[in-house]
Motif scaffolding. Structure first.
Motif, PDB file in Angstrom:
ATOM      1  N   PHE A 105       0.834  -1.201   0.000  1.00  0.00           N
ATOM      2  CA  PHE A 105       0.000   0.000   0.000  1.00  0.00           C
ATOM      3  C   PHE A 105       0.867   1.249   0.000  1.00  0.00           C
ATOM      4  O   PHE A 105       0.636   2.176  -0.778  1.00  0.00           O
ATOM      5  CB  PHE A 105      -0.955   0.020   1.196  1.00  0.00           C
ATOM      6  N   ARG A 106       1.866   1.294   0.853  1.00  0.00           N
ATOM      7  CA  ARG A 106       2.725   2.480   0.925  1.00  0.00           C
ATOM      8  C   ARG A 106       3.531   2.657  -0.364  1.00  0.00           C
ATOM      9  O   ARG A 106       3.741   3.783  -0.821  1.00  0.00           O
ATOM     10  CB  ARG A 106       3.609   2.429   2.163  1.00  0.00           C
ATOM     11  N   SER A 107       3.939   1.562  -0.985  1.00  0.00           N
ATOM     12  CA  SER A 107       4.663   1.652  -2.253  1.00  0.00           C
ATOM     13  C   SER A 107       3.776   2.240  -3.352  1.00  0.00           C
ATOM     14  O   SER A 107       4.189   3.146  -4.081  1.00  0.00           O
ATOM     15  CB  SER A 107       5.163   0.262  -2.660  1.00  0.00           C
ATOM     16  N   VAL A 108       2.556   1.728  -3.470  1.00  0.00           N
ATOM     17  CA  VAL A 108       1.616   2.246  -4.475  1.00  0.00           C
ATOM     18  C   VAL A 108       1.251   3.693  -4.151  1.00  0.00           C
ATOM     19  O   VAL A 108       1.224   4.561  -5.033  1.00  0.00           O
ATOM     20  CB  VAL A 108       0.357   1.350  -4.542  1.00  0.00           C
ATOM     21  N   SER A 109       0.987   3.964  -2.898  1.00  0.00           N
ATOM     22  CA  SER A 109       0.587   5.298  -2.464  1.00  0.00           C
ATOM     23  C   SER A 109       1.696   6.322  -2.687  1.00  0.00           C
ATOM     24  O   SER A 109       1.419   7.491  -2.980  1.00  0.00           O
ATOM     25  CB  SER A 109       0.194   5.244  -0.987  1.00  0.00           C
ATOM     26  N   TYR A 110       2.938   5.910  -2.587  1.00  0.00           N
ATOM     27  CA  TYR A 110       4.070   6.814  -2.804  1.00  0.00           C
ATOM     28  C   TYR A 110       3.997   7.461  -4.185  1.00  0.00           C
ATOM     29  O   TYR A 110       4.332   8.636  -4.349  1.00  0.00           O
ATOM     30  CB  TYR A 110       5.390   6.057  -2.635  1.00  0.00           C
ATOM     31  N   GLN A 111       3.525   6.707  -5.173  1.00  0.00           N
ATOM     32  CA  GLN A 111       3.405   7.235  -6.537  1.00  0.00           C
ATOM     33  C   GLN A 111       2.381   8.372  -6.602  1.00  0.00           C
ATOM     34  O   GLN A 111       2.438   9.200  -7.503  1.00  0.00           O
ATOM     35  CB  GLN A 111       3.007   6.114  -7.508  1.00  0.00           C
ATOM     36  N   GLN A 112       1.456   8.413  -5.649  1.00  0.00           N
ATOM     37  CA  GLN A 112       0.401   9.426  -5.657  1.00  0.00           C
ATOM     38  C   GLN A 112       0.671  10.588  -4.714  1.00  0.00           C
ATOM     39  O   GLN A 112       0.389  11.737  -5.049  1.00  0.00           O
ATOM     40  CB  GLN A 112      -0.928   8.773  -5.286  1.00  0.00           C
ATOM     41  N   ILE A 113       1.191  10.288  -3.515  1.00  0.00           N
ATOM     42  CA  ILE A 113       1.328  11.356  -2.513  1.00  0.00           C
ATOM     43  C   ILE A 113       2.749  11.533  -1.989  1.00  0.00           C
ATOM     44  O   ILE A 113       2.983  12.289  -1.056  1.00  0.00           O
ATOM     45  CB  ILE A 113       0.356  11.139  -1.322  1.00  0.00           C
ATOM     46  N   GLY A 114       3.691  10.826  -2.584  1.00  0.00           N
ATOM     47  CA  GLY A 114       5.083  10.994  -2.186  1.00  0.00           C
ATOM     48  C   GLY A 114       5.349  10.495  -0.773  1.00  0.00           C
ATOM     49  O   GLY A 114       4.699   9.570  -0.281  1.00  0.00           O
TER      50      GLY A 114
END
Length: 168
Positions: A105-114
């Motif tokens: 989740f954090r890996s995917v989310s990083y692409q959106q919110i850094g």
């Protein structure tokens, strides 16, 4: 050639954890409910509870003890504010933690919110043949978690593996 596996609809409940949301303002819970329905699973129930460890555990324990509930999606309480207590409430209920969920989740989310994704303490685990995914309370986070990870893992046709065989 192997025949395609058939879709197995699951019974899924949604728990919104918030001190401020009610039925008229629970947009993240509604988003998850709609995702469940759109994926052709059986939506069982949605409950809203205050961000209190024991209220969270009460609702989750009820669903975990029910052999007809296959999955629970929670939204809210995974941050660092003073009342955010979802991981502390839920983790002791797990028979097994799905460690890779929070990491992915954090890996995917990083692409959106850094780098702000490091403030997400989302967790997942198995308890009595029920899988529980705990997501942040924002609509974007719920959409990301559902669309990018959870929807596939609750689809019996997803390869190379999914959770359905562990739940039914």
């Amino acid at each position: 050639m192997t025949a395609a596996k058939e879709f197995t609809p699951l019974n899924i409940a949604v728990l919104t954890i918030s001190d401020t949301r009610d039925e008229s303002t629970d947009t993240s819970g509604d988003l998850l409910v709609q995702g469940v329905k759109d994926a052709e699973h059986s939506f069982v129930e949605k409950v809203i509870v205050k961000d209190d460890i024991y209220l969270i555990r009460r609702e989750l324990s009820r669903w975990i003890a029910d052999p007809t509930i296959h999955a629970v999606l929670t939204t809210g309480g995974t941050g660092f504010s003073g009342r955010d207590s979802t991981p502390e409430a839920v983790t002791p209920l797990f028979d097994q933690e799905v460690v890779g969920f929070g990491e992915l989740f954090r890996s995917v989310s990083y692409q959106q919110i850094g780098s702000s994704t490091i403030q997400s303490r989302c967790v997942a685990g198995m308890a009595n043949k029920t899988v529980i995914f705990c997501l942040p309370g924002s609509n974007n986070a719920c959409a990301t978690g559902w669309n990018e990870i959870i929807k596939d893992q609750l689809d019996s046709r997803h390869r190379p593996c999914n959770f359905v065989g562990q739940l039914t």
